[in-house]
Design a protein around this motif. Structure first.
Motif, short mmCIF file in Angstrom:
data_model
loop_
_atom_site.label_atom_id
_atom_site.label_comp_id
_atom_site.label_asym_id
_atom_site.label_seq_id
_atom_site.Cartn_x
_atom_site.Cartn_y
_atom_site.Cartn_z
N TYR A 156 23.09 150.04 46.43
CA TYR A 156 21.95 149.18 45.70
C TYR A 156 21.09 147.69 46.56
O TYR A 156 19.65 147.94 46.88
N LEU A 173 17.13 154.31 45.38
CA LEU A 173 17.68 154.31 44.16
C LEU A 173 17.41 154.02 42.39
O LEU A 173 17.43 154.27 41.95
N THR A 174 15.85 154.04 43.00
CA THR A 174 15.62 154.02 41.72
C THR A 174 13.30 154.55 41.51
O THR A 174 13.11 154.75 40.84
N LYS A 201 13.43 158.99 40.60
CA LYS A 201 14.51 160.06 41.04
C LYS A 201 14.73 161.01 41.41
O LYS A 201 15.94 161.68 41.72
N HIS A 247 14.23 160.89 44.83
CA HIS A 247 14.94 160.51 45.62
C HIS A 247 16.25 159.69 45.79
O HIS A 247 16.55 160.02 45.79
N TRP A 248 16.49 159.60 43.86
CA TRP A 248 17.41 159.49 43.81
C TRP A 248 19.44 160.61 44.00
O TRP A 248 19.89 159.94 44.36
N SER A 289 20.20 161.02 47.37
CA SER A 289 20.50 159.93 47.89
C SER A 289 22.02 160.08 47.11
O SER A 289 23.30 159.89 47.69
N TYR A 290 22.08 159.99 45.79
CA TYR A 290 23.44 160.48 45.11
C TYR A 290 24.22 161.57 45.81
O TYR A 290 25.29 161.14 45.73
N PHE A 304 25.49 154.35 39.56
CA PHE A 304 24.25 154.25 40.36
C PHE A 304 23.19 154.65 38.95
O PHE A 304 22.13 155.71 38.87
N VAL A 337 15.74 157.11 36.99
CA VAL A 337 16.68 158.26 36.84
C VAL A 337 17.29 158.69 35.79
O VAL A 337 18.13 159.24 35.89
N GLN A 367 20.10 161.67 36.25
CA GLN A 367 21.62 161.19 35.22
C GLN A 367 22.49 161.39 34.56
O GLN A 367 23.23 161.15 34.11
#
Length: 325
Positions: A152, A179-180, A182, A184-185, A188-189, A265, A270, A274
């Protein structure tokens, strides 16, 4: 005739000796390696208590379970709990996200340790190899809370060092919301999980590579094979059995999800991606004191994982591999 009788007597004596050796093997090795068995006792106890001793609690999935009433006092509802969760739109969304992300993890993350093990095996400078292995193993020992906190900070759109470097290099004009946002998250996740586990996952492949007979490489060298050909035609076929076994095991986890990873996360932007089964079990089950719902989802995950493992094992054997069982 005397010679035949002597041979039969010798064979019989050998069989009796083998039987006696088998009978005393366990006690012999228990006395010899009692310290190792003592070390094994603690994890074995944990497995028995938290895995097998909890099996009677699975009946909760078929009850309208009330803690105050206990098992006997709670109403038996059969498969009503299963019908309820399959009609719940939140469960369908959590199941969809779990399958998508776990299959993505498997497709991208499963080959990563194999590739890393092959690369490490090709390093000839011993000290550099040891240092590299140590650095690559370390992320496995970090909790997801620590990993999420680090990323983060690194991936902040405005002040994260990654976005600052990308902007200074002229690759982007404004910060990327890794990470903020959805989508891109999601990327990255998955990539962060691969980074966290790839080093540790390569250990078993490195162990398998070290067991490959050196004669195979010597024969390949005599035939004129280079390092790439040795890797492709000697190393990879030799670790294929290990890879198949681990693939079958990983398929059994396809329905699972890590609450710690997801919760670390978590943010409002997201939530759509998530929201997976671990979050559903916590919010709709344990958090709402609906223990029957939580147990039902958990039982569904376990049975689906078992079915996948058995199917993959049968398929592997059909294709000529050893399989898992």
């Amino acid at each position: 005739m005397a010679r035949i009788g002597s041979n039969l007597l010798r064979n019989r004596t050998t069989q009796i000796r083998n039987i006696h050796e088998k009978k005393k093997n366990f006690l012999f090795y228990l006395k010899k390696d009692w310290r190792l068995y003592l070390l094994l006792l603690f994890p074995l106890t944990l497995v028995i208590v938290f895995k097998y001793a909890s099996y009677p609690g699975l009946r909760i999935a078929f009850l309208n379970y009330m803690p105050a009433r206990g098992y006997e006092g709670s109403e038996f509802v059969g498969f009503d709990n299963f019908r309820k969760i399959f009609k719940d739109s939140d469960f369908i969304r959590a199941l969809r996200n779990t399958l998508i992300f776990n299959f993505t993890d498997l497709i991208i993350g499963f080959p990563a340790p194999i590739i890393l093990a092959l690369l490490l095996n090709e390093i000839r400078f011993k000290y550099f190899k040891k240092i590299s292995q140590t650095i690559l193993y370390l992320p496995h020992f970090l909790s997801w809370v620590i990993v999420a906190s680090i990323f983060y900070q690194l991936l902040k759109p405005d002040s994260g060092i990654v976005n600052i470097l990308l902007i200074k290099l002229g690759l982007i004009e404004s910060g990327i919301p890794f990470l903020t946002e959805k989508y891109h998250w999601a990327v990255s996740y998955v990539l962060i999980a691969i980074w966290q586990g790839v080093g540790w996952g390569s250990i078993i492949y490195l162990a398998a590579i070290t067991n490959i007979p050196s004669e195979l490489y010597e024969a390949a060298t005599i035939d004129g094979a280079g390092r790439w050909q040795k890797m492709w035609y000697v190393t990879l076929p030799s670790i294929k059995g290990t890879a198949v076994t681990l693939l079958i095991i990983n398929l059994g986890r396809i329905m699972g999800s890590s609450f710690e990873r997801l919760d670390s996360f978590d943010n409002v932007q997201v939530r759509e991606f998530q929201y997976q089964l671990a979050i559903y079990i916590y919010e709709k089950g344990l958090g709402a004191s609906k223990f029957s719902t939580a147990t039902t989802v958990g039982l569904f995950q376990s049975l689906t994982g078992l079915l996948l493992v058995l199917t993959a094992d049968r398929l592997a054997k059909w294709l000529g591999e050893d399989g898992l069982m």
